[in-house]
Design a protein around this motif. Structure first.
Motif, short mmCIF file in Angstrom:
data_model
loop_
_atom_site.label_atom_id
_atom_site.label_comp_id
_atom_site.label_asym_id
_atom_site.label_seq_id
_atom_site.Cartn_x
_atom_site.Cartn_y
_atom_site.Cartn_z
N UNK A 328 -11.22 -2.02 -9.22
CA UNK A 328 -10.77 -0.66 -8.91
C UNK A 328 -9.99 -0.53 -7.60
N UNK A 329 -10.53 -1.16 -6.54
CA UNK A 329 -9.83 -1.06 -5.27
C UNK A 329 -10.77 -1.25 -4.11
N UNK A 330 -10.17 -1.53 -2.94
CA UNK A 330 -10.99 -1.78 -1.77
C UNK A 330 -10.12 -1.56 -0.54
N UNK A 331 -10.78 -1.14 0.55
CA UNK A 331 -10.04 -0.69 1.74
C UNK A 331 -9.62 -1.83 2.66
N UNK A 332 -9.40 -3.02 2.16
CA UNK A 332 -9.05 -4.14 3.03
C UNK A 332 -7.99 -3.74 4.06
N UNK A 333 -8.34 -3.88 5.31
CA UNK A 333 -7.57 -3.33 6.41
C UNK A 333 -6.10 -3.76 6.39
N UNK A 334 -5.22 -2.77 6.37
CA UNK A 334 -3.76 -2.90 6.34
C UNK A 334 -3.26 -3.62 5.09
N UNK A 335 -4.14 -3.93 4.15
CA UNK A 335 -3.76 -4.55 2.87
C UNK A 335 -4.69 -3.98 1.80
N UNK A 336 -4.58 -2.67 1.61
CA UNK A 336 -5.47 -1.95 0.70
C UNK A 336 -5.22 -2.44 -0.73
N UNK A 363 -7.62 6.24 -6.10
CA UNK A 363 -7.81 4.98 -5.36
C UNK A 363 -6.84 4.89 -4.19
N UNK A 364 -5.59 5.29 -4.39
CA UNK A 364 -4.64 5.24 -3.26
C UNK A 364 -5.15 6.12 -2.12
N UNK A 365 -5.62 7.32 -2.47
CA UNK A 365 -6.02 8.26 -1.43
C UNK A 365 -7.33 7.82 -0.78
N UNK A 366 -8.33 7.50 -1.60
CA UNK A 366 -9.63 7.15 -1.03
C UNK A 366 -9.59 5.84 -0.24
N UNK A 367 -9.13 4.78 -0.86
CA UNK A 367 -9.19 3.48 -0.18
C UNK A 367 -8.32 3.47 1.08
N UNK A 368 -7.20 4.16 1.03
CA UNK A 368 -6.34 4.20 2.21
C UNK A 368 -6.94 5.09 3.29
N UNK A 369 -7.69 6.12 2.89
CA UNK A 369 -8.37 6.97 3.86
C UNK A 369 -9.29 6.16 4.76
N UNK A 370 -9.82 5.08 4.20
CA UNK A 370 -10.70 4.21 5.00
C UNK A 370 -9.99 3.55 6.18
N UNK A 371 -8.68 3.53 6.19
CA UNK A 371 -8.00 2.97 7.36
C UNK A 371 -8.42 3.73 8.62
#
Ligand SMILES: [Zn+2]
Length: 577
Positions: A328-336, A363-371
């Motif tokens: 699904x996705x993950x907030x990997x820092x600067x490489x979401x 997923x784009x909104x949530x995982x990137x919000x983790x930045x």
């Protein structure tokens, strides 16, 4: 640690056979998820969980400075071999430190270039100190921990470098796979990491905890020539090694937590864009390139919204990347990473069930919000992970408000009520690698929305949450730090409110007793000092009352059925009698 497949975002989808079974589980996630957490809280923590979770003597005696992880990954043999060069500064005199690496991976050797020996035999500053012979270090392995012993006491304030070589086949476990050697739909290698729950030591040696982060990192990944690696940070170069392999070098210019460190290896196509002077880089499989170009355009709107509320994107020098993956996705820092099938909602679903989710890619909104919350502002212990997930879920709500207005933001937020369980507190015990229940997401966001209503002044609220972010960015904090900051900025004592929502199971109940032309009111809550203003009466002209846990009475012309409470603004229960 207790496996909880509902920990992050549902559905590990890339094994088609799992899909139907997982969908079934989705319909009844609450019992299994909460049972897992309950047992985690009632059972004594295991030796392994204490070793992983505790910030013990051999972790606290040093401060990480940098890693250079240099690995070679063989898709055919499904093996990894490499070295992590670990720089750290001693905070106390000691002769042992704790690192971590899963037991199934082999330690090839741990060495350090002994600065004490070099200094003794050579004049200070002599360049030959760099050539001092490395010392092989002894170590002891215990349940995923690797205790490294030095031949003499390392001195407080001194920087040291060790070289930790390892090899093996990392485990593929957990919701997103830990470390996975997979194939894309066209049969080409697709290799990726996603190990927040399992811990980064599932695939590389590091100080596997949340409190201490390196200040910067280099990642070098050698893979067959025809593949692309996307890791965290700024792309530096790629070098053909002449043996069929190419090394990809990435540089992370900011603190990074271990589980964010990632490889994404596949037959990626690359396209790029800019937002002002922020480079945006996108990676997708060739077959999905056109879909990705269309869907990934949402990254700009996301960045604009979160920059509006919190300030500049936190990892500007590293750029922002969005990388297609099969989970699904993950907030990997600067490489979401992204695996939401290039469609809006969450797996095409109306995620909060109120008709708003289909307008954007969850997923784009949530995982990137983790930045902003998770990667920049980070919890110092897994127990306080709501700082990542509660805040980022709230960021989704802010995104909706930014794009479609306050009413829709509120509607989206309250859609989350249907997902809250209220079965155990959001914050579990510290220091034992314990993970919060899923309420950390939904109840966490509803709590922050409640806090906004307590402040009851949007201009102040926007300034406050921006200040919270700016104050804590690039730091690892606990909930107590955040509460203290809220209190200092507002001049209020918000601790009982934070504690009621985060450290107790039940919601506060507003008890209302109706009499002749009057109503008595008080809070029923676990926190003795719980006092929270709330809007009641007629919804066209709310009246703010300030209930405490003691009864108070006010006059009202409204009868029991007509007397309303602003439950969209405050996540509470109401009891009328
Ligand atoms: Zn999240």
């Amino acid at each position: 640690m207790v496996p909880n497949i509902f920990r992050k975002h549902f559905l590990l989808s890339f094994y088609p056979a799992f899909f139907a079974a997982m969908s079934l589980l989705l319909a009844i996630p609450r019992t299994s998820a909460s049972k897992a957490v309950e047992s985690q809280q009632t059972q004594a923590p295991t030796h392994a969980n204490i070793l992983r979770g505790e910030y013990g003597r051999y972790r606290a005696n040093n401060d990480l400075l940098s890693y250079h992880l240099d690995v070679r990954i063989d898709p055919e043999k499904k093996t990894i071999r490499g070295v992590n060069v670990i720089r750290f500064k001693m905070l106390k005199d000691d002769n042992r430190i704790q690192l971590d690496l899963y037991d199934n991976l082999k330690v090839e050797g741990i060495e350090f270039t002994d600065p004490a020996l070099a200094v003794r035999s050579l004049p200070p500053g002599d360049p030959r100190t760099m050539l001092a012979i490395p010392t092989e270090l002894k170590y002891e392995r215990d349940s995923g921990a690797v205790f490294v012993d030095f031949p003499h006491t390392l001195l407080k304030g001194t920087e040291y470098t060790i070289y930790f070589a390892y090899s093996g086949t990392p485990k593929t476990i957990g919701r997103f796979g830990g470390f996975t050697f997979s194939k894309d739909p066209a049969g080409r290698p697709w290799i990726f990491t996603a190990c927040e729950g399992e811990g980064a030591s599932i695939w590389w040696p590091n100080k596997d905890q949340w409190r201490d982060e390196v200040e910067s990192m280099n990642i070098s990944v050698s893979i067959p020539n025809d593949l692309v690696d996307v890791s965290n940070g700024k792309f530096l170069r790629k070098e053909d090694l002449g043996d069929g392999y190419t090394r990809w070098d990435w540089q992370v210019n900011y603190p990074i937590n271990n589980y964010n460190v990632s490889v994404n290896i596949g037959k990626y196509e690359h396209f790029s864009d800019q937002l002002g002077d922020l480079p945006l880089d996108f990676y997708a499989l060739p077959e999905d390139l056109e879909k990705a170009k269309k869907q990934f355009a949402q990254a700009k709107e996301m960045l604009e919204a979160f920059q509006h509320y919190f300030g500049e994107y936190p990892f500007k020098q590293d750029g922002y990347k969005l990388v297609q993956v099969p989970y699904t996705g993950m907030e990997h820092q600067s490489a979401v990473t992204y695996g939401n099938r290039f469609a809006n909602g969450y797996y095409e679903r109306d995620w909060t069930g109120v008709g708003i989710s289909p307008r954007f890619d969850f997923i784009i909104i949530h995982e990137s919000g983790h930045e902003w919350f998770g990667n920049s502002v980070t919890a110092a212990d897994t127990s306080d992970m709501w700082i990542h997930e509660g805040w980022t879920t709230y960021l989704e709500c802010l995104y909706v408000e930014y794009r479609w207005g306050k009413a829709d933001g509120l509607k989206y937020t309250n859609g989350y009520k249907s997902k809250v369980q209220n079965k155990q507190p959001i914050i579990p015990p510290h220091g034992i690698n314990a993970e919060p229940p899923q309420d950390q997401y939904f109840k966490g966001a509803l709590f922050l929305n409640t806090l906004r209503s307590v402040i009851d002044n949007d201009q102040r609220w926007w300034a406050l949450i921006r200040d919270v972010y700016q104050h804590f960015k690039y730091q690892n904090i606990m909930t107590e730090d955040m509460v203290a900051y809220f209190n200092s900025k507002t001049g209020m004592n918000l601790k009982p409110i934070f504690d009621q929502y985060l450290r107790h199971t039940a919601l506060p109940v507003l008890e209302l007793k109706f009499g002749e032309g009057s109503v008595s009111y008080r809070w029923k809550a676990d926190e003795a000092g719980f006092a929270m203003p709330v809007k009641v009466g007629d919804k066209d002209r709310w009246q703010v009352i300030k209930p405490t846990t003691e009864w108070q009475t006010m006059k009202t012309q409204l009868e029991k059925d007509k007397f309303e409470v602003a439950t969209d603004l405050y996540y509470i229960e109401v009891s009328k009698s």
